[in-house]
Design a protein around this motif. Sequence first.
Motif, PDB file in Angstrom:
ATOM      1  N   LEU A  39     -10.387  -3.579  -1.076  1.00 40.26           N
ATOM      2  CA  LEU A  39      -9.145  -2.804  -1.147  1.00 40.26           C
ATOM      3  C   LEU A  39      -8.849  -2.143   0.199  1.00 40.26           C
ATOM      4  CD1 LEU A  39      -6.828  -1.998  -3.007  1.00 40.26           C
ATOM      5  CD2 LEU A  39      -8.203  -0.050  -3.782  1.00 40.26           C
ATOM      6  N   TRP A  40      -9.892  -1.691   0.866  1.00 44.06           N
ATOM      7  CA  TRP A  40      -9.738  -1.115   2.216  1.00 44.06           C
ATOM      8  C   TRP A  40      -9.062  -2.135   3.132  1.00 44.06           C
ATOM      9  CZ3 TRP A  40     -14.647   0.665   5.457  1.00 44.06           C
ATOM     10  CH2 TRP A  40     -14.228   1.210   6.673  1.00 44.06           C
ATOM     11  N   ARG A  41      -9.603  -3.333   3.146  1.00 45.54           N
ATOM     12  CA  ARG A  41      -9.030  -4.395   3.969  1.00 45.54           C
ATOM     13  C   ARG A  41      -7.571  -4.682   3.577  1.00 45.54           C
ATOM     14  NH1 ARG A  41      -8.844  -7.348   8.653  1.00 45.54           N
ATOM     15  NH2 ARG A  41      -8.354  -9.516   8.251  1.00 45.54           N
ATOM     16  N   ASP A  42      -7.305  -4.756   2.277  1.00 43.16           N
ATOM     17  CA  ASP A  42      -5.936  -5.032   1.808  1.00 43.16           C
ATOM     18  C   ASP A  42      -4.961  -3.957   2.286  1.00 43.16           C
ATOM     19  OD1 ASP A  42      -6.796  -7.290   0.505  1.00 43.16           O
ATOM     20  OD2 ASP A  42      -6.674  -6.427  -1.514  1.00 43.16           O
ATOM     21  N   LYS A  43      -5.359  -2.700   2.159  1.00 44.66           N
ATOM     22  CA  LYS A  43      -4.451  -1.620   2.545  1.00 44.66           C
ATOM     23  C   LYS A  43      -4.253  -1.598   4.064  1.00 44.66           C
ATOM     24  CE  LYS A  43      -2.691   0.551  -0.102  1.00 44.66           C
ATOM     25  NZ  LYS A  43      -1.566   0.240  -1.020  1.00 44.66           N
ATOM     26  N   GLN A  44      -5.319  -1.827   4.809  1.00 44.63           N
ATOM     27  CA  GLN A  44      -5.213  -1.865   6.271  1.00 44.63           C
ATOM     28  C   GLN A  44      -4.180  -2.914   6.695  1.00 44.63           C
ATOM     29  OE1 GLN A  44      -8.138  -4.386   8.000  1.00 44.63           O
ATOM     30  NE2 GLN A  44      -8.666  -2.896   9.607  1.00 44.63           N
ATOM     31  N   ILE A  45      -4.294  -4.097   6.128  1.00 43.03           N
ATOM     32  CA  ILE A  45      -3.367  -5.183   6.481  1.00 43.03           C
ATOM     33  C   ILE A  45      -1.956  -4.855   5.985  1.00 43.03           C
ATOM     34  CG2 ILE A  45      -2.816  -7.620   6.031  1.00 43.03           C
ATOM     35  CD1 ILE A  45      -5.071  -7.259   8.008  1.00 43.03           C
ATOM     36  N   GLU A  46      -1.868  -4.322   4.767  1.00 42.46           N
ATOM     37  CA  GLU A  46      -0.550  -3.953   4.240  1.00 42.46           C
ATOM     38  C   GLU A  46       0.141  -2.963   5.178  1.00 42.46           C
ATOM     39  OE1 GLU A  46      -0.519  -1.925   0.440  1.00 42.46           O
ATOM     40  OE2 GLU A  46       1.653  -2.246   0.242  1.00 42.46           O
ATOM     41  N   TYR A  47      -0.594  -1.956   5.619  1.00 39.29           N
ATOM     42  CA  TYR A  47       0.023  -0.942   6.484  1.00 39.29           C
ATOM     43  C   TYR A  47       0.460  -1.550   7.810  1.00 39.29           C
ATOM     44  CZ  TYR A  47      -1.750   2.476   3.116  1.00 39.29           C
ATOM     45  OH  TYR A  47      -2.006   3.186   1.969  1.00 39.29           O
ATOM     46  N   SER A  48      -0.337  -2.488   8.335  1.00 35.25           N
ATOM     47  CA  SER A  48       0.060  -3.102   9.609  1.00 35.25           C
ATOM     48  C   SER A  48       1.395  -3.838   9.447  1.00 35.25           C
ATOM     49  CB  SER A  48      -1.037  -4.046  10.118  1.00 35.25           C
ATOM     50  OG  SER A  48      -1.077  -5.253   9.377  1.00 35.25           O
ATOM     51  N   ARG A  49       1.586  -4.453   8.278  1.00 38.77           N
ATOM     52  CA  ARG A  49       2.840  -5.178   8.058  1.00 38.77           C
ATOM     53  C   ARG A  49       4.002  -4.210   7.859  1.00 38.77           C
ATOM     54  NH1 ARG A  49       0.078  -9.451   3.839  1.00 38.77           N
ATOM     55  NH2 ARG A  49      -1.117 -10.632   5.388  1.00 38.77           N
ATOM     56  N   LEU A  50       3.769  -3.150   7.100  1.00 36.60           N
ATOM     57  CA  LEU A  50       4.858  -2.203   6.826  1.00 36.60           C
ATOM     58  C   LEU A  50       5.368  -1.560   8.107  1.00 36.60           C
ATOM     59  CD1 LEU A  50       3.513  -0.460   3.583  1.00 36.60           C
ATOM     60  CD2 LEU A  50       5.436  -2.067   3.750  1.00 36.60           C
ATOM     61  N   VAL A  51       4.461  -1.089   8.957  1.00 34.70           N
ATOM     62  CA  VAL A  51       4.931  -0.406  10.174  1.00 34.70           C
ATOM     63  C   VAL A  51       5.582  -1.395  11.143  1.00 34.70           C
ATOM     64  CG1 VAL A  51       3.287   1.497   9.931  1.00 34.70           C
ATOM     65  CG2 VAL A  51       2.708  -0.428  11.431  1.00 34.70           C
ATOM     66  N   SER A  52       5.125  -2.644  11.119  1.00 30.88           N
ATOM     67  CA  SER A  52       5.779  -3.671  11.946  1.00 30.88           C
ATOM     68  C   SER A  52       7.196  -3.939  11.481  1.00 30.88           C
ATOM     69  CB  SER A  52       5.029  -5.005  11.841  1.00 30.88           C
ATOM     70  OG  SER A  52       4.054  -5.151  12.828  1.00 30.88           O
TER      71      SER A  52
END
Lengths: 239, 239
Positions: A39-52
Amino acid sequence: MPPVHAVLFDAYGTLFDVYSVALLAEQLYPGRGETLARLWRDKQIEYSRLVSMADPAGRRYRPFWDLTRAGLRQACALLGLELPPAHEERLMNQYRHLSAFPENHEVLAQIRALGLPTGILSNGDPAMLEVAVKSAGLQGLLDEVISVEPVRCFKPDPRVYQLGLDAVRRRRPDASAKQVLFVSSNGWDAIGATWFGFTTFWLNRAGLPAEPLGTRPTHEGRSLHELLPLLRGGTGGAA
Amino acid sequence: MPPVHAVLFDAYGTLFDVYSVALLAEQLYPGRGETLARLWRDKQIEYSRLVSMADPAGRRYRPFWDLTRAGLRQACALLGLELPPAHEERLMNQYRHLSAFPENHEVLAQIRALGLPTGILSNGDPAMLEVAVKSAGLQGLLDEVISVEPVRCFKPDPRVYQLGLDAVRRRRPDASAKQVLFVSSNGWDAIGATWFGFTTFWLNRAGLPAEPLGTRPTHEGRSLHELLPLLRGGTGGAA
């Protein structure tokens, strides 16, 4: 495959084992380590996409290190796990010093022995990449360590892959995108790089099904060792 | 809060209960329905972000309906569930006709009784939105049903929120972004809309922790009923 002029690697998940944090997570949260790490990995990647996505000019960009910390906090909150500062620091420190996959050294050395430059092209910020490369003992085996930081967005934004191509062209001015072999264990990253125009190798360590997005990575394999026949074939012109 | 000139709603998850497909999924895959419904939703959203990010000119855009189908296929593949065509059609058909949340009708009617236009601003394509609105019996309660299709990207790309503002301004030419109240059950969508400049209401039905991205939605509540005091206060100038 056209002759390869350089090999670029994704870092997190590809050269560095992001799930190696699961061992520490399991010590801190018995029975939940694997779930927390994923879940940590999923959220990290999700946040990178959202801010991009939220701002093409990069005004929402935050370094991957900060998004990694935000992802850890949210994963714990979603799982109902307490995250005292000492736990957070231990987990973040573990992320800073991820294990490398065992075949990395040998494969990187063999690629360079073929006369091909090697590099990392990563969502990570320069500081975290520098520590990760040193911790994994890879510093002598990489010609370039390229962070997304100058373009203030994350993969699969094509500006990121363009950074990689620009770096290759400083060494090989006539290289086309197709002559760059990009290697990622993340299926979506391999597809994004294929869309950009790179020749790609999806390092599908876990044997996952391909993302059904209408495009397949150029190559697929279970270990970095499978890169070498492609490169020997490519440079010899036979494949 | 400045006086509100219009209220825009996210559709999937906010007005339409995307997890209502879990009931059918549970019939088809006993014991796995909930897990399948969640992973399906995650993959659908992930694909919308990937195709948005990968090409700012929209050349990777695919209608949300297609990405919903791709998400279902991948979710089944990842979970090791067989997806024969008859199952796929039943699940997709269920997604086409999602349940509405019970308070929708009353709250939408009360907003319109305040003289405020209402609308949907959704990742969905026009055809799927039209069927969803009719199935849920909401067609007389919405002044606008706005799909991302004209801009060929998905939330939280700011071009999507701009579409919503443009639609409001056709009715209220002097409306500012702050005078649009945007309602979403997806925390990331509420944050994306806040970054754009809308006043936002995070319909946090499940009581989830906020995404730690440095920005909070303007308002938060557990039910659409909590919108009404905000609007009465806002239109009366008291809140």
